[in-house]
Scaffold this motif. Structure first.
Motif, short mmCIF file in Angstrom:
data_model
loop_
_atom_site.label_atom_id
_atom_site.label_comp_id
_atom_site.label_asym_id
_atom_site.label_seq_id
_atom_site.Cartn_x
_atom_site.Cartn_y
_atom_site.Cartn_z
N LEU A 2 -66.04 11.10 18.63
CA LEU A 2 -65.59 9.76 18.23
C LEU A 2 -65.47 8.85 19.43
O LEU A 2 -65.08 9.27 20.51
CB LEU A 2 -64.22 9.85 17.55
N THR A 3 -65.79 7.59 19.20
CA THR A 3 -65.54 6.60 20.24
C THR A 3 -64.04 6.33 20.27
O THR A 3 -63.33 6.63 19.30
CB THR A 3 -66.28 5.28 19.94
N ALA A 5 -62.54 3.59 19.87
CA ALA A 5 -62.22 2.68 18.75
C ALA A 5 -62.14 3.44 17.43
O ALA A 5 -61.24 3.19 16.62
CB ALA A 5 -63.26 1.58 18.66
N GLN A 6 -63.07 4.37 17.22
CA GLN A 6 -63.04 5.17 15.99
C GLN A 6 -61.79 6.06 15.96
O GLN A 6 -61.15 6.18 14.91
CB GLN A 6 -64.29 6.05 15.89
N ALA A 7 -61.47 6.65 17.08
CA ALA A 7 -60.28 7.50 17.15
C ALA A 7 -59.03 6.68 16.84
O ALA A 7 -58.13 7.15 16.12
CB ALA A 7 -60.17 8.15 18.53
N GLN A 9 -58.88 4.00 14.96
CA GLN A 9 -58.90 3.70 13.53
C GLN A 9 -58.39 4.88 12.72
O GLN A 9 -57.61 4.72 11.78
CB GLN A 9 -60.31 3.33 13.07
N HIS A 10 -58.87 6.07 13.06
CA HIS A 10 -58.43 7.29 12.36
C HIS A 10 -56.93 7.51 12.58
O HIS A 10 -56.23 7.90 11.65
CB HIS A 10 -59.22 8.51 12.82
N SER A 60 -59.46 12.77 12.99
CA SER A 60 -60.19 12.56 11.74
C SER A 60 -59.70 13.54 10.67
O SER A 60 -59.47 13.14 9.52
CB SER A 60 -61.69 12.75 11.98
#
Length: 82
Positions: A2-3, A5-7, A9-10, A60
């Motif tokens: 994960l980037t 930013a994705q981390a 968000q999760h 996630s």
């Protein structure tokens, strides 16, 4: 992988779902529930613990577990309210 930013968000989604599940559980605290409903509440608490344990390793998966807990807790709160 994960980037960042994705981390993030999760992680945010995990926290929101966990809070929502805890809030739903709080609405039934102290109320008379059936054995099945009590087992469902225990399952929600177990999912929340698993999510918290996982949050430092796989955010996630933590989100998925917390989301499951949120749905189950919401359904449980609705069944107790009836």
């Amino acid at each position: 992988m994960l980037t960042p930013a994705q981390a993030a968000q999760h992680a945010q989604a995990y926290q929101q779902s966990a809070r929502a599940a805890e809030k739903s559980l709080a609405t039934i605290a102290g109320r008379k529930v059936s054995r099945e409903q009590s087992e469902s509440a225990a399952r929600v608490r177990s999912l929340l613990k698993q999510a918290a344990d996982m949050s430092g390793r796989d955010v996630s998966m933590a989100e998925q577990l917390a989301r499951r807990a949120e749905v189950l807790a919401r359904d449980l709160a609705g069944s107790v309210a009836r």
